[in-house]
Design an enzyme around this catalytic site. Sequence first.
Site, PDB file in Angstrom:
ATOM      1  N   HIS A  95      21.800  67.314 -13.207  1.00 52.08           N
ATOM      2  CA  HIS A  95      23.041  68.070 -13.417  1.00 52.08           C
ATOM      3  C   HIS A  95      22.755  69.569 -13.550  1.00 52.08           C
ATOM      4  CE1 HIS A  95      25.050  64.214 -14.125  1.00 52.08           C
ATOM      5  NE2 HIS A  95      24.011  63.915 -14.879  1.00 52.08           N
TER       6      HIS A  95
ATOM      7  N   SER B  73      15.286  91.270   5.209  1.00 55.85           N
ATOM      8  CA  SER B  73      16.644  91.782   5.098  1.00 55.85           C
ATOM      9  C   SER B  73      16.704  93.136   5.767  1.00 55.85           C
ATOM     10  CB  SER B  73      17.054  91.905   3.623  1.00 55.85           C
ATOM     11  OG  SER B  73      18.213  92.694   3.483  1.00 55.85           O
TER      12      SER B  73
END
Length: 449
Positions: free
Chosen positions: A169, A294
């Site tokens: 979770h 990038s």
Amino acid sequence: MNSLNAVSPIDGRYRSKCESLAKYFSEGALIKYRVRVEVEYFIALSERLKTLRPQLAIVASKAEALRDIYRTFSDEDAQAIKDIEKVTNHDVKAVEYFLKGKFDEMGLAELKEFIHFGLTSQDINNTSVPLSMKECHDEVLLPAYRRLQAMLDERAEEWKDIPMLAHTHGQPASPTTLGKEWGVFAYRLRRQIEELERIPFTAKFGGATGNFNAHLAAFPEVDWRAFGNDFVANHLGLERQQLTTQIENYDMMAAWFDACKRINVILIDLCRDVWTYVSMEYFKQKIKAGEVGSSAMPHKVNPIDFENAEGNLGLANAIFEHLSHKLPISRMQRDLTDSTVSRNIGVPIAHTMISIASLEKGLGKLLLNEQALERDLENNWAVVAEAIQTILRSVGYPNPYEALKQLTRTNEKVTAATIESFVDTLEVAPDVKERLKKLTPHNYIGYSL
């Protein structure tokens, strides 16, 4: 056409990743497979009918020369068939006329009418396509899946002793090992590859509506079903479907698509987990001189291989899904919707191969960052609470779960000192306390693989 003007990235940007598939799924490949089936059928038919039509006995001595028609099949031959198709407006009939021309050249003109004898075009298509799939499966796709599984197995073994904080979770959970988590993917992949291998490649072969009507009318003394079974199995290496309409049932083909889809879902899961581990700094990536991560941020080394793989796996599965749902459905004895759809079988396989290439590249660039794994384990001592309360249960200590819940579910950070102080307060035997104090997030890992 070149990589700059191709409409599909399969034939453009990613051509080098899936070029091997052209041998099985290009237009030229389909034509070649059709020629191959027609030639093999003629040879098998001649052998079966030579006692009834003695002129066919000569074919046995010409068999290898006939097979050379498809063995040496060239782009020029494929173009010749396409040129015939411009007149016939029928692709399979164009193959028949091409072969009749070859028979004229070989001095077999009197036997030309036994080419495509009693067949409909789907007897050729529904053998050619599964044959191309089977050979691609054996020679390209299955080896690629196995190669990827082997990479995962190797890393599972290599990292089986590296403890890692688990996350369920999205929250810190009982520790595991990095190798075991990679082993999960290797295990899943291995099981689904085994399922994929069990699926037979089947074919339709039985005339206009699957009943050998024309064959039986011309030669009622021949057991055509037995002939068809033998031809499909021993000349093509496929399994003949016993009851069909004009087209094959596509059920086994659909099962194959679904099996590939399940494997690809596992690989999507792998992509997302590795992507997340990279973001958590559990892995760094090898840096190649000159590469840019990038256009704006010079520091970035992005996990683009796993992103590329995930995207292409999604495309592959979307098409596999359509193929497996559409192809088994046909109006009554046939409609033509399967024809245009089946021409796209190579597309999801191509996207799958692109994905596998990206995954292999990405996995090869990973650098283990043990410091990050150790950091997260050391920062999460609360995860040994499960072990402590379970040991306490085993010795009859009252309400251990509640005691550990009170200790760990606070906003205060749980540390090694916190755990040691808690253990000191327990009224248990000294050997039990000793066991509890030996527990750490680094050694509470269960089986390592």
